[in-house]
Design a protein around this motif. Structure first.
Motif, PDB file in Angstrom:
ATOM      1  N   UNK A   1     -11.093  78.809  29.023  1.00  0.00           N
ATOM      2  CA  UNK A   1      -9.914  77.965  29.194  1.00  0.00           C
ATOM      3  C   UNK A   1      -8.659  78.823  29.221  1.00  0.00           C
ATOM      4  N   UNK A   2      -7.514  78.180  29.433  1.00  0.00           N
ATOM      5  CA  UNK A   2      -6.285  78.952  29.604  1.00  0.00           C
ATOM      6  C   UNK A   2      -5.909  79.715  28.330  1.00  0.00           C
ATOM      7  N   UNK A   3      -5.950  79.014  27.201  1.00  0.00           N
ATOM      8  CA  UNK A   3      -5.531  79.681  25.962  1.00  0.00           C
ATOM      9  C   UNK A   3      -6.468  80.821  25.588  1.00  0.00           C
ATOM     10  N   UNK A   4      -7.774  80.570  25.712  1.00  0.00           N
ATOM     11  CA  UNK A   4      -8.723  81.618  25.376  1.00  0.00           C
ATOM     12  C   UNK A   4      -8.593  82.788  26.343  1.00  0.00           C
ATOM     13  N   UNK A   5      -8.401  82.490  27.629  1.00  0.00           N
ATOM     14  CA  UNK A   5      -8.262  83.554  28.631  1.00  0.00           C
ATOM     15  C   UNK A   5      -7.027  84.400  28.324  1.00  0.00           C
ATOM     16  N   UNK A   6      -5.928  83.751  27.978  1.00  0.00           N
ATOM     17  CA  UNK A   6      -4.717  84.475  27.593  1.00  0.00           C
ATOM     18  C   UNK A   6      -4.989  85.403  26.414  1.00  0.00           C
ATOM     19  N   UNK A   7      -5.559  84.822  25.363  1.00  0.00           N
ATOM     20  CA  UNK A   7      -5.738  85.577  24.132  1.00  0.00           C
ATOM     21  C   UNK A   7      -6.706  86.741  24.309  1.00  0.00           C
ATOM     22  N   UNK A   8      -7.712  86.552  25.142  1.00  0.00           N
ATOM     23  CA  UNK A   8      -8.739  87.579  25.298  1.00  0.00           C
ATOM     24  C   UNK A   8      -8.457  88.476  26.488  1.00  0.00           C
ATOM     25  N   UNK A   9      -7.371  88.174  27.211  1.00  0.00           N
ATOM     26  CA  UNK A   9      -6.974  88.980  28.358  1.00  0.00           C
ATOM     27  C   UNK A   9      -8.062  88.966  29.435  1.00  0.00           C
ATOM     28  N   UNK A  10      -8.494  87.762  29.769  1.00  0.00           N
ATOM     29  CA  UNK A  10      -9.537  87.591  30.786  1.00  0.00           C
ATOM     30  C   UNK A  10      -8.981  86.782  31.948  1.00  0.00           C
ATOM     31  N   UNK A  11      -9.625  86.909  33.085  1.00  0.00           N
ATOM     32  CA  UNK A  11      -9.315  86.003  34.179  1.00  0.00           C
ATOM     33  C   UNK A  11      -9.798  84.610  33.801  1.00  0.00           C
TER      34      UNK A  11
END
Lengths: 240, 240
Positions: free
Chosen positions: B189-199
């Motif tokens: 998801x968006x928040x997890x992707x942000x936090x983990x620096x993933x696409x």
DNA sequence: AAGTGGTCTAGACCACAAA
DNA sequence: TTGTGGTCTAGACCACTTG
């Protein structure tokens, strides 16, 4: 104290009551529980009976015992997770869905060195490579890629896997002594996406299992589940 | 017969030798193992000692025992998987990497009904919502979203979670008696992707854990791991 | 030195299920 | 009815560890 009393045996009652005090927090981590001879008095039983209950608690990881010091409630740190991994047809039936099996491909061939991460054999030994698809309620449920060590299971070479899945057959056929699971998330590869009717790149749950008997590795299986439709559930209690 | 002999106690030796014959396939599923009185003779010991060993095998699921009939090797069907779920800082340290913790957000608020699938309380009770990120070797390792039931853990309201992660604190603080894991694959998801620096859309492994004590649910935590960088590994032996 | 737990014995009685 | 396992006893000796 008054909680557990039924058709239980005495050592089960002692176990249950001590466990209850630990799990409720009445006896917190580090607390010294009564000595064996104290419980012996309290329950009016022999030491063996008390010992049986406390030995159980050690195996459950709820207490640790030191000679001359006594028995102490452990500090919960490592959680031991217990999960039932079912045979796939059973798993589907347990969901109340119709089970269906489709063989995708089967090939007998010599072991190659790039099979190495999956199956650990010496080059050239005969193996069986099977890919198949499990369906639940008419929908793709799980994509299976399996390698079987034919030296360990020669009977597999002459078995018909077009009707019944190899996993169930192997379970009933070969004694195994150890196994290892790897569980991870991947984006669906092309073959898995085709078989499961997913868009390539969909998140999937992949479970890889290696199984050994006392002699050698028997099989490797990679199970790919659509990530949004499947989850592993594990229930456990404190240290058990 | 000659295999296991060391600092082991007698009941451990008996257990090991019987287990060995079962796992090796010498005594296949359905086989009747010797009666207690036969093993008693064979090992020159009392019945209690034999019984202790065989009772262990029952708990391990390797044999089942029927009065008047004897003891039989079980048909292996359900595999019991045992997995060690570590505290995250411990997990990272075990990998030999530097551990770092970053608090993302923290909020004390009343329980809402859409928290329901995560935490099962009555509306309006105070909870603590914490999101944070665990790093290993300088790289994002795990994104954590946690809800804490403040009625069950009032001390949490006055604890500083900007330095130390709530998971480790809770482990040492609150006795728990039951837990449940759900493991699945999702697209980030968006928040997890942000936090983990993933696409966004990258496959991630999500572990959700609900923890209870005897009174109520204590906490819910959702741990999101980059799917390609993390996997759960579980080793086990036949029925253990 | 003393007290704890670890293990084992040689009996015993009972419940249960098969013959 | 009989033979099996389930449970329990009242001792015993030993190993370990702490005071």
């Amino acid at each position: 104290m008054e909680s557990t009393a039924k058709g239980k045996s005495l050592h089960e009652r002692i176990l249950g009551e001590v466990e209850g005090r630990i799990l409720s927090g009445e006896w917190p981590p580090g607390h010294r529980i009564p000595f064996e001879h104290e419980l012996t008095e309290q329950y009016g039983c022999s030491r063996m009976t008390v010992n049986k209950a406390l030995s159980e608690l050690v195996k459950k990881g709820l207490i640790e015992r030191r000679r001359r010091s006594g028995s102490f409630v452990t500090h919960p740190q490592v959680q031991s997770l217990v999960m039932q991994i079912q045979d796939i047809p059973r798993e589907v039936q347990a969901l109340g869905l119709d089970y269906e099996y489709r063989l995708v491909s089967i090939e007998k061939r010599p072991y190659r060195k790039n099979d190495r991460p999956r199956l650990d054999l010496v080059e050239g030994e005969p193996i069986l490579a099977i890919t198949s698809c499990h369906l639940a309620g008419g929908l793709p449920f799980c994509f299976e890629e399996r390698l079987i060590n034919l030296a360990a299971v020669p009977l597999a070479a002459s078995t018909d896997f077009s009707i019944h899945p190899p996993g169930s057959w192997l379970l009933g056929q070969v004694p195994w002594s150890a196994a290892e699971h790897h569980i991870r998330a991947v984006s669906a590869g092309r073959r898995a996406a085709d078989a499961l009717d997913l868009a390539p790149g969909t998140a999937c749950l992949v479970i890889e299992r290696r199984t050994w008997n006392s002699e050698a590795q028997i099989t490797h299986v990679r199970l790919t589940y659509p990530g949004d439709r499947h989850q592993l559930v594990a229930q456990f209690s404190h240290g058990t």
